[in-house]
Motif scaffolding. Structure first.
Motif, PDB file in Angstrom:
ATOM      1  N   ASP A  67      51.221  49.112  45.497  1.00 58.58           N
ATOM      2  CA  ASP A  67      50.462  49.523  46.682  1.00 58.58           C
ATOM      3  C   ASP A  67      49.080  48.884  46.707  1.00 58.58           C
ATOM      4  N   SER A  68      48.469  48.711  45.548  1.00 60.50           N
ATOM      5  CA  SER A  68      47.175  48.026  45.485  1.00 60.50           C
ATOM      6  C   SER A  68      47.290  46.654  46.122  1.00 60.50           C
ATOM      7  N   LEU A  69      48.365  45.961  45.814  1.00 63.49           N
ATOM      8  CA  LEU A  69      48.533  44.591  46.297  1.00 63.49           C
ATOM      9  C   LEU A  69      48.906  44.540  47.771  1.00 63.49           C
ATOM     10  N   VAL A  70      49.537  45.588  48.288  1.00 64.03           N
ATOM     11  CA  VAL A  70      49.757  45.662  49.736  1.00 64.03           C
ATOM     12  C   VAL A  70      48.408  45.691  50.452  1.00 64.03           C
ATOM     13  N   LEU A  71      47.474  46.492  49.939  1.00 57.54           N
ATOM     14  CA  LEU A  71      46.141  46.565  50.541  1.00 57.54           C
ATOM     15  C   LEU A  71      45.413  45.230  50.399  1.00 57.54           C
ATOM     16  N   ALA A  72      45.566  44.592  49.242  1.00 57.67           N
ATOM     17  CA  ALA A  72      44.936  43.283  49.046  1.00 57.67           C
ATOM     18  C   ALA A  72      45.542  42.247  49.980  1.00 57.67           C
TER      19      ALA A  72
ATOM     20  N   ALA B  34      50.316  40.502  40.611  1.00 55.96           N
ATOM     21  CA  ALA B  34      49.247  39.902  41.422  1.00 55.96           C
ATOM     22  C   ALA B  34      49.298  38.384  41.352  1.00 55.96           C
ATOM     23  N   ALA B  35      49.542  37.854  40.160  1.00 56.42           N
ATOM     24  CA  ALA B  35      49.640  36.397  40.018  1.00 56.42           C
ATOM     25  C   ALA B  35      50.866  35.862  40.750  1.00 56.42           C
ATOM     26  N   GLU B  36      51.982  36.585  40.670  1.00 54.17           N
ATOM     27  CA  GLU B  36      53.213  36.138  41.321  1.00 54.17           C
ATOM     28  C   GLU B  36      53.046  36.012  42.832  1.00 54.17           C
ATOM     29  N   VAL B  37      52.303  36.935  43.423  1.00 51.31           N
ATOM     30  CA  VAL B  37      52.192  36.948  44.890  1.00 51.31           C
ATOM     31  C   VAL B  37      50.882  36.319  45.369  1.00 51.31           C
ATOM     32  N   GLY B  38      50.155  35.699  44.452  1.00 48.74           N
ATOM     33  CA  GLY B  38      48.963  34.958  44.831  1.00 48.74           C
ATOM     34  C   GLY B  38      47.780  35.817  45.235  1.00 48.74           C
ATOM     35  N   LEU B  39      47.658  37.003  44.623  1.00 43.97           N
ATOM     36  CA  LEU B  39      46.585  37.919  44.994  1.00 43.97           C
ATOM     37  C   LEU B  39      45.653  38.237  43.824  1.00 43.97           C
TER      38      LEU B  39
END
Length: 286
Positions: free
Chosen positions: A76-81, A104-109
Motif C-alpha cells: 500500500d505504501s508503494l500504491v501511494l508512491a 520498491a526496486a522492482e516497480v521503480g519506486l
C-alpha cells in the motif's frame, strides 16, 4: 491503557514479531496480496480507501510526504508512491521491510519510498523528524497489536505537520468480540470482552487470513481489544480534530465464515447488516 506493560520490549513484542516474520513470505506469495496491478503501474487500494481518500485529500496525494505506520511489506505504501507521494514506511518485521525495499526496486519506486525497521513505539528514535509529514496513513489490522493506543495517537500527532491529516481504517471493535472458528454453519458468537482494560488476549492459533492452509511455528500472539471511545479520545487528547468517523459493513478479509465476497476484494454479511465490520477515521493535527 496498557496496564504498565513496557512498550519497547517484552514477550508481547517478541512473540508478535516472530509471528509476523513468518507471515511475510506467505503473504507475498498469496492471492490476497495481489501485486500485479502495482507492477503494471496501476496499483489500487481497497474500495473503502479509494472512496475516502479523495475526501481526506481532495487535491490528491501527489506531492505529499506520507508516513505509513505498520506498513507490512509495503504494497500500500508503494500504491501511494505510485500516485506521486513520497512515502516512509515503518514496520517491526525485518523480513517485511526487506521485502518492501525489494518491491520498491522492482516497480521503480525506490526514489519515492523509504522503509524503516522499527517497533512503532520506537518510531520517534528511528525517524527523528517531528512535524515533517503531510499525512499519516495506517490501515487494517494495526492497533489490535498495540498495547497503548494513547501513545500511538501521540506518535501520529508528533510526526504530523500542523494541518497534516491522519487516515486510519481498521476492523470495528464491536466485531472483534465475536468468533466463529468452532462452527462455521452459524453466525459468530460472543467470545471476547469488548474491553480488557489493557490486558492482552494471549492467543495460540495456527491461522492466517491470507492463506488458511499456511502453518507456522510461532503461533502465540498478544492482542488487545481497544474500545472505540479509547481510540477516538486518544486522538483528541493528542491534539487532533476529528474530521469524520465512518462505520462499514464490509472489510478486506473474511473475518467470519458467514461473510460473502463482494467481488471487489471486500467481504460482507449475506443478508442483513448485523453489525459494522470496519471503521475509518480522518483527523487533522491542530
Amino acid at each position: 491503557m496498557n496496564d504498565g506493560i513496557a512498550l519497547d520490549s517484552g514477550d508481547w513484542l517478541d512473540a508478535n514479531r516472530a509471528n509476523w516474520d513468518e507471515r511475510v513470505p506467505v503473504h507475498v506469495a498469496s492471492e490476497f496480496y495481489d501485486q500485479s496491478g502495482l507492477r503494471a503501474g496501476r496499483g489500487a487500494l481497497y474500495p473503502i480507501e479509494e472512496a475516502e481518500l479523495p475526501v481526506v485529500f481532495p487535491e490528491g496525494v501527489g506531492g505529499l510526504r506520507i508516513l505509513h505506520l505498520q506498513c507490512h511489506f509495503g504494497a500500500d505504501s508503494l500504491v501511494l508512491a505510485q500516485r506521486g507521494a513520497t512515502v516512509v514506511g515503518i514496520d517491526f518485521s525485518r523480513p517485511a521491510v526487506r521485502r518492501a525495499r525489494e518491491l520498491a526496486a522492482e516497480v521503480g519506486l525506490s526514489g519515492r519510498s523509504r522503509f524503516i525497521e522499527a517497533n512503532l513505539y520506537d518510531a520517534r528514535h528511528a525517524l527523528p523528524e517531528p512535524e515533517s509529514f503531510d499525512a499519516v496513513y495506517t490501515t487494517w489490522g494495526t492497533i489490535g497489536w498495540l498495547p497503548d493506543v494513547a501513545e500511538w495517537a501521540r506518535i501520529v500527532a508528533w510526526f504530523l505537520k500542523p494541518g497534516g491529516r491522519l487516515y486510519f481504517a481498521d476492523g470495528h471493535p464491536t466485531a472483534f468480540v465475536f468468533s466463529d472458528r468452532t462452527d462455521s454453519t452459524v453466525l459468530p458468537s460472543f467470545t471476547y470482552p469488548y474491553s480488557t482494560d489493557g490486558v492482552a488476549d494471549v492467543v495460540d492459533e495456527n491461522y492466517d487470513y491470507a492463506d488458511r492452509d499456511a502453518l507456522f511455528e510461532n503461533t502465540v500472539t498478544y492482542e488487545w481489544q481497544h474500545p472505540l471511545s479509547e481510540t477516538v479520545t486518544a486522538l483528541l487528547d493528542a491534539g487532533l480534530r476529528l474530521d469524520f468517523f465512518h462505520e462499514h459493513y464490509e472489510l478486506p478479509w473474511r473475518m467470519f465464515e458467514a461473510l460473502e465476497p463482494t467481488g471487489t476484494g471486500l467481504w460482507r454479511w449475506p443478508e442483513k447488516k448485523w453489525l459494522p465490520l470496519g471503521m475509518s477515521i480522518a483527523a487533522t493535527r491542530l
